[in-house]
Design a protein around this motif. Structure first.
Motif, PDB file in Angstrom:
ATOM      1  N   ALA A 180       0.816  -1.224   0.000  1.00 25.33           N
ATOM      2  CA  ALA A 180       0.000   0.000   0.000  1.00 25.33           C
ATOM      3  C   ALA A 180       0.849   1.273   0.000  1.00 25.33           C
ATOM      4  O   ALA A 180       0.302   2.380  -0.031  1.00 25.33           O
ATOM      5  N   ILE A 181       2.162   1.120   0.046  1.00 34.16           N
ATOM      6  CA  ILE A 181       3.030   2.308  -0.016  1.00 34.16           C
ATOM      7  C   ILE A 181       3.256   2.653  -1.486  1.00 34.16           C
ATOM      8  O   ILE A 181       3.682   1.797  -2.263  1.00 34.16           O
ATOM      9  N   ARG A 182       2.930   3.903  -1.843  1.00 35.69           N
ATOM     10  CA  ARG A 182       3.112   4.310  -3.242  1.00 35.69           C
ATOM     11  C   ARG A 182       4.401   5.117  -3.376  1.00 35.69           C
ATOM     12  O   ARG A 182       4.568   6.159  -2.743  1.00 35.69           O
ATOM     13  N   VAL A 183       5.307   4.598  -4.215  1.00 32.49           N
ATOM     14  CA  VAL A 183       6.561   5.299  -4.463  1.00 32.49           C
ATOM     15  C   VAL A 183       6.622   5.664  -5.934  1.00 32.49           C
ATOM     16  O   VAL A 183       6.432   4.800  -6.797  1.00 32.49           O
ATOM     17  N   ASP A 184       6.816   6.945  -6.220  1.00 27.91           N
ATOM     18  CA  ASP A 184       7.028   7.367  -7.612  1.00 27.91           C
ATOM     19  C   ASP A 184       8.533   7.382  -7.881  1.00 27.91           C
ATOM     20  O   ASP A 184       9.273   8.116  -7.222  1.00 27.91           O
ATOM     21  N   TYR A 185       8.934   6.568  -8.827  1.00 32.26           N
ATOM     22  CA  TYR A 185      10.345   6.504  -9.205  1.00 32.26           C
ATOM     23  C   TYR A 185      10.529   7.099 -10.594  1.00 32.26           C
ATOM     24  O   TYR A 185       9.654   6.957 -11.453  1.00 32.26           O
ATOM     25  N   GLU A 186      11.664   7.711 -10.823  1.00 32.38           N
ATOM     26  CA  GLU A 186      12.080   8.031 -12.196  1.00 32.38           C
ATOM     27  C   GLU A 186      13.280   7.138 -12.486  1.00 32.38           C
ATOM     28  O   GLU A 186      14.369   7.319 -11.925  1.00 32.38           O
ATOM     29  N   ALA A 187      13.023   6.118 -13.328  1.00 37.11           N
ATOM     30  CA  ALA A 187      14.069   5.125 -13.582  1.00 37.11           C
ATOM     31  C   ALA A 187      15.267   5.769 -14.266  1.00 37.11           C
ATOM     32  O   ALA A 187      15.117   6.659 -15.112  1.00 37.11           O
ATOM     33  N   LEU A 188      16.470   5.328 -13.878  1.00 34.76           N
ATOM     34  CA  LEU A 188      17.720   5.824 -14.462  1.00 34.76           C
ATOM     35  C   LEU A 188      18.452   4.643 -15.103  1.00 34.76           C
ATOM     36  O   LEU A 188      18.235   3.490 -14.708  1.00 34.76           O
ATOM     37  N   PRO A 189      19.319   4.909 -16.058  1.00 37.59           N
ATOM     38  CA  PRO A 189      20.098   3.805 -16.632  1.00 37.59           C
ATOM     39  C   PRO A 189      20.943   3.147 -15.531  1.00 37.59           C
ATOM     40  O   PRO A 189      21.424   3.836 -14.622  1.00 37.59           O
ATOM     41  N   ALA A 190      21.091   1.844 -15.627  1.00 36.77           N
ATOM     42  CA  ALA A 190      21.812   1.099 -14.598  1.00 36.77           C
ATOM     43  C   ALA A 190      22.925   0.286 -15.226  1.00 36.77           C
ATOM     44  O   ALA A 190      22.883  -0.058 -16.405  1.00 36.77           O
ATOM     45  N   VAL A 191      23.924  -0.037 -14.395  1.00 38.12           N
ATOM     46  CA  VAL A 191      25.044  -0.840 -14.876  1.00 38.12           C
ATOM     47  C   VAL A 191      25.401  -1.855 -13.793  1.00 38.12           C
ATOM     48  O   VAL A 191      25.455  -1.516 -12.620  1.00 38.12           O
ATOM     49  N   TYR A 192      25.572  -3.118 -14.192  1.00 34.46           N
ATOM     50  CA  TYR A 192      25.896  -4.145 -13.198  1.00 34.46           C
ATOM     51  C   TYR A 192      27.326  -4.654 -13.320  1.00 34.46           C
ATOM     52  O   TYR A 192      27.878  -5.243 -12.416  1.00 34.46           O
ATOM     53  N   ASP A 193      27.926  -4.426 -14.496  1.00 33.08           N
ATOM     54  CA  ASP A 193      29.250  -4.989 -14.758  1.00 33.08           C
ATOM     55  C   ASP A 193      30.325  -3.953 -14.439  1.00 33.08           C
ATOM     56  O   ASP A 193      30.233  -2.798 -14.866  1.00 33.08           O
ATOM     57  N   GLN A 194      31.352  -4.355 -13.699  1.00 33.28           N
ATOM     58  CA  GLN A 194      32.339  -3.386 -13.216  1.00 33.28           C
ATOM     59  C   GLN A 194      33.201  -2.820 -14.323  1.00 33.28           C
ATOM     60  O   GLN A 194      33.648  -1.675 -14.237  1.00 33.28           O
ATOM     61  N   VAL A 195      33.466  -3.609 -15.351  1.00 32.48           N
ATOM     62  CA  VAL A 195      34.292  -3.088 -16.429  1.00 32.48           C
ATOM     63  C   VAL A 195      33.492  -2.059 -17.231  1.00 32.48           C
ATOM     64  O   VAL A 195      33.978  -0.963 -17.541  1.00 32.48           O
ATOM     65  N   ARG A 196      32.220  -2.392 -17.509  1.00 23.68           N
ATOM     66  CA  ARG A 196      31.372  -1.430 -18.220  1.00 23.68           C
ATOM     67  C   ARG A 196      31.130  -0.169 -17.382  1.00 23.68           C
ATOM     68  O   ARG A 196      30.997   0.930 -17.910  1.00 23.68           O
ATOM     69  N   ALA A 197      31.068  -0.350 -16.069  1.00 23.46           N
ATOM     70  CA  ALA A 197      30.805   0.803 -15.199  1.00 23.46           C
ATOM     71  C   ALA A 197      31.936   1.827 -15.247  1.00 23.46           C
ATOM     72  O   ALA A 197      31.741   2.992 -14.908  1.00 23.46           O
ATOM     73  N   MET A 198      33.136   1.389 -15.666  1.00 26.28           N
ATOM     74  CA  MET A 198      34.261   2.321 -15.747  1.00 26.28           C
ATOM     75  C   MET A 198      34.327   3.051 -17.083  1.00 26.28           C
ATOM     76  O   MET A 198      35.146   3.953 -17.262  1.00 26.28           O
ATOM     77  N   ALA A 199      33.466   2.672 -18.029  1.00 28.80           N
ATOM     78  CA  ALA A 199      33.445   3.351 -19.330  1.00 28.80           C
ATOM     79  C   ALA A 199      32.964   4.788 -19.151  1.00 28.80           C
ATOM     80  O   ALA A 199      32.212   5.101 -18.222  1.00 28.80           O
ATOM     81  N   THR A 200      33.402   5.673 -20.057  1.00 32.89           N
ATOM     82  CA  THR A 200      33.113   7.094 -19.886  1.00 32.89           C
ATOM     83  C   THR A 200      31.622   7.412 -19.977  1.00 32.89           C
ATOM     84  O   THR A 200      31.141   8.355 -19.359  1.00 32.89           O
ATOM     85  N   ASP A 201      30.858   6.570 -20.737  1.00 35.62           N
ATOM     86  CA  ASP A 201      29.435   6.862 -20.895  1.00 35.62           C
ATOM     87  C   ASP A 201      28.558   6.070 -19.918  1.00 35.62           C
ATOM     88  O   ASP A 201      27.345   6.013 -20.076  1.00 35.62           O
ATOM     89  N   ALA A 202      29.186   5.449 -18.908  1.00 36.66           N
ATOM     90  CA  ALA A 202      28.411   4.619 -17.983  1.00 36.66           C
ATOM     91  C   ALA A 202      27.596   5.488 -17.028  1.00 36.66           C
ATOM     92  O   ALA A 202      27.990   6.609 -16.698  1.00 36.66           O
ATOM     93  N   PRO A 203      26.428   4.986 -16.573  1.00 36.58           N
ATOM     94  CA  PRO A 203      25.676   5.699 -15.541  1.00 36.58           C
ATOM     95  C   PRO A 203      26.556   5.913 -14.310  1.00 36.58           C
ATOM     96  O   PRO A 203      27.342   5.036 -13.958  1.00 36.58           O
ATOM     97  N   GLN A 204      26.421   7.058 -13.684  1.00 35.03           N
ATOM     98  CA  GLN A 204      27.252   7.374 -12.507  1.00 35.03           C
ATOM     99  C   GLN A 204      26.422   7.164 -11.239  1.00 35.03           C
ATOM    100  O   GLN A 204      25.314   7.681 -11.123  1.00 35.03           O
ATOM    101  N   LEU A 205      26.980   6.411 -10.277  1.00 29.80           N
ATOM    102  CA  LEU A 205      26.219   6.082  -9.065  1.00 29.80           C
ATOM    103  C   LEU A 205      26.308   7.162  -7.997  1.00 29.80           C
ATOM    104  O   LEU A 205      25.333   7.458  -7.319  1.00 29.80           O
ATOM    105  N   HIS A 206      27.529   7.702  -7.812  1.00 26.79           N
ATOM    106  CA  HIS A 206      27.729   8.642  -6.714  1.00 26.79           C
ATOM    107  C   HIS A 206      28.442   9.877  -7.253  1.00 26.79           C
ATOM    108  O   HIS A 206      29.444   9.746  -7.965  1.00 26.79           O
ATOM    109  N   GLY A 207      27.940  11.051  -6.885  1.00 29.50           N
ATOM    110  CA  GLY A 207      28.538  12.292  -7.361  1.00 29.50           C
ATOM    111  C   GLY A 207      29.998  12.418  -6.981  1.00 29.50           C
ATOM    112  O   GLY A 207      30.801  13.009  -7.710  1.00 29.50           O
ATOM    113  N   ASP A 208      30.370  11.829  -5.829  1.00 25.23           N
ATOM    114  CA  ASP A 208      31.741  11.996  -5.350  1.00 25.23           C
ATOM    115  C   ASP A 208      32.638  10.812  -5.706  1.00 25.23           C
ATOM    116  O   ASP A 208      33.693  10.624  -5.094  1.00 25.23           O
ATOM    117  N   ALA A 209      32.221   9.992  -6.669  1.00 28.13           N
ATOM    118  CA  ALA A 209      33.081   8.892  -7.127  1.00 28.13           C
ATOM    119  C   ALA A 209      33.094   8.889  -8.654  1.00 28.13           C
ATOM    120  O   ALA A 209      32.430   8.083  -9.294  1.00 28.13           O
TER     121      ALA A 209
END
Lengths: 173, 787
Positions: free
Chosen positions: B127-156
């Protein structure tokens, strides 16, 4: 209570009556309503077998049974496995052969094993391993569970031997 | 006097309660007025939270309260990381107990419902309603280091959580070497899956301000430190209880948001609250293990001498830094990539990478299985490259007995061992020449068996506290023990270690029984309660017996020393003339006059006639800090058959010769090895977490994630050698992780050996039938193309 159903069953030889929500699982009824916390819930897809109890003598995963379905049944949990103050053959064997480590899957394994050695008193290593397919244990690598069940078969034979002969003493130990 | 129980296969003191259903696991806690919590978890791997509306949920009957991240922000501190490897540029990103603006993995906590029953709490989640705005996601660590990868944390930036290097310069050696072998290896993500789900129950006493938190913890005192910091409850008002814990394998080290939230709610509501994860929650919300992509290279001579090894590792950290997470792919991995081999030059470079996945932390072996897998695999590839038997290559490079203590290229000092002896013993059990002949004969019939080796060493017994500090672990790694002899002569032992299946209630009682000359049943071991035990660092890293047992041996010696002083006074002889054996004190060389340990104990408590300067009572504590890690080692051999038609692998034999020093209870040691092997075999053949392109966990239950079953295994064949460690009072080395560390490469090497004649030379774990079959087909296709 509104929406609740009455059930009557026998648990570890004692008559029990109660009101339950229709959706209550037998495993949760045993743990939460009766305080029999020896029956453990290890998963939510009926894979692990930690919740196995005997219903009318047959091993059943109590997370797959509604409490209302158990109405009129006789349930045995790990708390009721020993009889007359004497450990069951599987309880002895698992201690002798180190068939448990963290002990969380153990109640289910013991309940299954207690039925199995009765049904298949001379099952071999391969058959014991097949019989354990509904059980997941993360600690033992199963090696000592298999050894323990084989040992429980021996204890069962030792216990039954005097019954076949003259002496009835020393049956339970 | 009965025979010594030390070193004997005595039955476990834990077992009577556990085989009768009388264990005290956290979910067994029942309290008057107990409420139940359930967690709402993000279905998205990466999304912005636009709004949360919990009004309908709060209005439901039986629902007491709903907590969200924005309510708790500022009231509850973020979850800290407790391992900060030096010079790693670690990014300490915020990990809120409930996400308030953004979710970063599917399973990230969003809200907590507290209700009158488990079912009502779970109903209210819907019964809890959460409005999400989905963002691109990345699960693979090598892909996550690519320049166009989604960024998880502003300070990383670039999702790089840490970058760490260690070792010697290897470039020159590699340039000059005759033989260089390279491989990129993926060590898949695993899910720990102890059979007991995580659980927490909290009770707050408003009058005293004391909060009791029952929690599934491998280290209750570390939990006390962390929960105290996050909730601002002082340590003397916070009690953590972990009586029986149903396995951990590393997954119950971390401080999770869940136990913090339960404790917060119990204090906030003034009513006890309990939460237990479902197995489905365990899959997404409890820490995972491994998940490396490793580029490994070995340089050697043509006649089998390894000159250098180096690795570049990409370690997936998940969405946040878990408690010990950053230490696992760095310190516990990089410092031992040379394995059991005398290699002069070695280096490791590690990137820890944020991805939209469950946080990664220790999983049985923690870093050392990853390191061992690399060196053991690349040794086999090197052997193939120079056309030498893999046993012979190992024999030529294993550290020799006379080289101990051995300084490895990373500055570790391996304590002791005879690695060749363990290898020879295992080979004799196998009958190596015979099985090679059999393999050859079977190949001619189109049947494929393989033999795989792993001549491993690991570092454990964590560890000297000075080293812990130097490597950035935010705690000590000593251990405490207290031996309290009661007036009637029975003994309570208090240990800061926190066994959860490893059987130290028994082995620790065996240590004390030996020292005090008492029967085992007179000794009770107490663990897992911060109000009963002064301090401790818990059970992980195969440290409990080496470090906790070391502390206990010292404490027991202190008890005996004091008892001896009192006995000398009672016997009216000089203390130097007192001998203590089999539970009695007597003058050296004469047993005519003697006093029992119990008589001395009673006098210590009566204190009617104690020697001058001796205090009443009989108890002693020890805080023991080891001088080095310990280094168990051995040889594991797997023999497998692979069905080329179906791709199915069957484990035919498994031989393990381990050296963990002297054994206090061989039965328990064997059990640890069996279980460890099964987990390592699980990685090689069955287990693996799979994410889809939206970073959703596909293997989210026991239906999809293959856990090892009894029928997958043959009888495990064990033997051992005994080389005491010189670095602790008992000479023990630890055995909790050896099986897992050694077995994965042994099985993988065996399968690759079986597949070699089919042309398969690279394959990623787990070796499922489908994967093996495809590899065989692909190899046949390549052969076809060549002809």
């Amino acid at each position: 209570m509104e929406g609740h159903l009455s059930i009557q069953l026998t648990v570890n030889g004692r008559a029990v009556a109660g009101e339950v929500e229709p959706r209550t699982l037998l495993a949760h009824y045993l743990r939460d309503a009766l305080g029999l916390t020896g029956t453990h819930v290890g998963c939510d897809t009926s894979q692990c077998g930690a919740c196995t109890v005997l219903i009318d003598g047959l091993p059943v995963k109590s997370c797959t049974v509604l409490a209302v379905q158990a109405d009129g049944s006789a349930i045995t949990t790990v708390e009721g496995l020993a009889s007359g103050g004497h450990a069951h053959a599987v309880q002895r064997a698992f201690q002798e052969r180190h068939g448990l480590q963290c002990g969380f899957c153990t109640p289910g394994v013991l309940m299954l094993s207690s039925w199995f050695i009765q049904q298949y008193p001379t099952a071999d290593d391969r058959q014991i391993r097949e019989a354990l397919d509904g059980i997941i244990c993360r600690c033992t690598g199963y090696e000592n569970i298999v050894q323990s069940i084989a040992r429980a078969q021996e204890i069962q034979r030792e216990n039954q031997a005097p019954l076949a002969g003259e002496a009835r003493e020393g049956v339970s130990s | 006097m009965s025979q010594s129980v030390y070193g004997a296969r005595v039955r476990r003191k834990e077992d009577p309660r556990l085989v009768t259903g009388h264990g005290q696991y956290t979910d067994d806690v029942q309290l008057p007025g107990l409420l139940y919590a359930a967690m709402l978890r993000s279905p998205h791997a990466h999304a912005r939270i636009l709004s949360i509306d919990a009004r309908d949920a709060e209005a439901m009957p039986g629902v007491v309260k709903v907590y969200t991240g924005s309510q708790l922000k500022g009231l509850v501190a973020p979850i800290p990381t407790a391992w900060i490897p030096p010079e790693s540029d670690l990014k300490m990103v915020e990990h809120p107990v409930l996400a308030y603006d953004r979710v970063r993995y599917a399973g990230d906590g969003v809200a907590m419902v507290v209700a009158e029953s488990r079912a009502l709490a779970e109903d209210a989640l819907d019964a809890i309603r959460v409005d999400y705005e989905a963002l691109p996601a990345v699960y693979d660590q090598v892909r996550a280091m690519a320049t166009d990868a989604p960024q998880l944390h502003g300070d990383a930036p670039g999702n790089v959580a840490l970058h760490w290097t260690v070792g010697t310069d290897t470039d020159e050696v590699f340039r000059a070497a005759d033989v260089v072998v390279s491989q990129t290896i993926r060590q898949q993500r695993l899910i720990p899956n102890p059979m007991e789900p995580r659980s927490a129950a909290a009770l707050y006493n408003g009058a005293t301000g004391e909060l009791t938190l029952w929690a599934t913890s491998q280290n209750p005192h570390i939990h006390r430190v962390l929960v105290s910091g996050v909730l601002g409850i002082p340590e003397h008002r916070l009690r953590i209880v972990s009586t029986d814990v149903g396995g951990g394998f590393g997954s119950k080290i971390a401080c999770y948001p869940d136990e913090v939230l339960v404790a917060y709610a119990a204090r906030d509501l003034g009513v006890p609250v309990k939460w237990t994860e479902t197995r489905s929650e365990h899959f997404t919300a409890t820490s995972h293990g491994r998940d490396h992509v490793d580029e490994v290279q070995l340089a050697g001579t043509r006649d089998g001498k390894v000159l250098a090894v180096r690795v570049k590792a990409y370690a997936n950290m998940g969405a946040y830094l878990s408690t010990a997470g950053p230490g696992v792919p760095t310190i516990l991995f990089g410092l031992i990539v040379n394995g059991a081999y005398d290699i002069a030059h070695a280096s490791a470079e590690v990137y820890g990478v944020f991805t939209n996945t469950t946080p990664v932390d220790a999983y049985r072996g923690a870093g050392r299985p990853e390191a061992t897998f690399l060196i053991e695999r690349i040794m086999d590839r090197y052997a193939a490259a120079i056309q030498m038997d893999p046993v012979e290559v190992r024999r030529r490079n294993l550290i020799r007995r006379e080289q101990f203590p051995y300084a490895n290229p990373f500055g570790l000092s391996y304590d002791s061992g005879d690695y060749h002896q363990a290898l020879d013993k295992a080979l004799a059990m196998l009958d190596y020449p015979a099985i090679r002949r059999e393999q050859e004969a079977l190949r001619r019939q189109g049947k494929y068996i393989g033999i795989g080796f792993s001549t491993y060493v690991e570092m454990c017994g964590l560890g000297p506290s000075q080293v812990a500090g130097a490597v950035g672990f935010q705690g000590g790694l000593w251990e405490s023990a207290m031996v309290r002899v009661h007036p009637g002569g029975k003994v309570s032992v208090f240990t800061g270690a926190s066994p959860h299946g490893q059987g130290e209630e028994t082995t620790f009682a065996q240590i004390v029984a030996e020292k005090l000359g008492l029967p085992l049943e007179d000794i009770e071991v107490v663990h897992g309660d911060t109000n009963r035990i002064a301090m401790g660092w818990g059970t992980y890293g195969s440290r409990t017996t080496a470090v906790g047992g070391g502390a206990l041996a010292l404490a027991a010696d202190r008890v005996v020393a004091k008892a001896k002083t009192i006995a000398a006074h009672m016997l009216e002889i000089p203390e130097e003339a007192v001998q203590f054996e089999e539970g009695r004190f007597h003058p050296e060389g004469s047993r005519d006059r003697s006093v029992s340990f119990q008589e001395v104990t009673l006098q210590a408590y009566l204190a009617w006639n104690l020697p001058a300067g001796v205090e009443p009572g009989l108890e002693a504590s020890a805080f023991y800090d080891p001088t080095n890690f310990t280094y168990p080692f051995g040889t594991h051999i797997a023999v497998v058959s692979v069905d080329a038609e179906t791709g199915e692998t069957r484990l035919m034999r498994y031989i393990a010769v381990d050296d963990c020093g002297p054994t206090i209870n061989p039965m328990i040691v064997e059990g640890q090895i069996h279980g460890g092997i099964a987990q390592g075999v699980g990685q090689a053949l069955y287990e693996g977490a799979v994410y889809d392109d939206d970073a959703q966990l596909v293997t989210g239950s026991f239906l999809d994630y293959a856990m090892p079953k009894a029928r997958f295994f043959p009888r495990i064949e064990l033997d051992h050698t005994v080389t005491p460690s010189p670095h602790n009072p008992l000479g023990v080395k630890g055995v909790g992780e050896t099986g897992t560390i050694a077995s994965t490469p042994a099985v993988v090497n065996a399968v690759m050996d079986a597949l070699a004649p089919l042309g398969v030379d690279d394959l990623a774990m787990p070796f499922t039938p489908a994967r093996v079959w495809e590899a065989i087909q692909a190899a046949e296709g390549r052969k076809g193309g060549q002809s």
